[in-house]
Design a protein around this motif. Structure first.
Motif, PDB file in Angstrom:
ATOM      1  N   SER A 182      18.451 -14.163   8.733  1.00  6.25           N
ATOM      2  CA  SER A 182      19.039 -14.296   7.400  1.00  6.25           C
ATOM      3  C   SER A 182      19.249 -15.764   7.042  1.00  6.25           C
ATOM      4  N   VAL A 183      19.585 -16.595   8.010  1.00  7.40           N
ATOM      5  CA  VAL A 183      19.741 -18.027   7.757  1.00  7.40           C
ATOM      6  C   VAL A 183      18.395 -18.647   7.418  1.00  7.40           C
TER       7      VAL A 183
ATOM      8  N   GLU B 224      17.335 -17.749   3.726  1.00  5.99           N
ATOM      9  CA  GLU B 224      18.103 -18.281   2.594  1.00  5.99           C
ATOM     10  C   GLU B 224      17.339 -19.329   1.794  1.00  5.99           C
TER      11      GLU B 224
ATOM     12  N   LYS C 251      14.843 -17.629  -0.454  1.00  7.36           N
ATOM     13  CA  LYS C 251      15.457 -16.953  -1.597  1.00  7.36           C
ATOM     14  C   LYS C 251      15.819 -17.945  -2.690  1.00  7.36           C
ATOM     15  N   GLU C 252      16.293 -19.118  -2.273  1.00  7.61           N
ATOM     16  CA  GLU C 252      16.644 -20.148  -3.251  1.00  7.61           C
ATOM     17  C   GLU C 252      15.395 -20.646  -3.981  1.00  7.61           C
TER      18      GLU C 252
END
Length: 73
Positions: free
Chosen positions: A54-55, A58, A61-62
């Motif tokens: 998940s890190v 990120e 996703k940005e």
């Protein structure tokens, strides 16, 4: 998928040694303890892997969010 390359003769030797060292009454308790320890280890590694992924996701996703905003303008 075996983790160790143990054949049947080695496994029997290990079981006999465990029986001699711990006695027949302690073997089931040791098995339960070992099983719960392995389950907890797998659960912890899965949780760490999920957090790690998940890190890493990120920034992606940005970037997608920024791309969508740029196309709207």
């Amino acid at each position: 998928m075996p983790v160790f390359n143990i054949g049947p003769s080695e496994l029997i030797l290990v079981l006999i040694l465990a029986l001699v060292i711990f006695g027949p009454s302690k073997i089931p308790e040791l098995g339960r303890t070992l099983g719960s320890g392995i389950r907890e280890f797998r659960r912890a590694t899965q949780e760490i892997s999920t957090q790690f992924n998940s890190v890493l996701d990120e920034p992606k996703k940005e970037e997608k969010k920024e791309d969508k905003e740029d196309t709207k303008d």
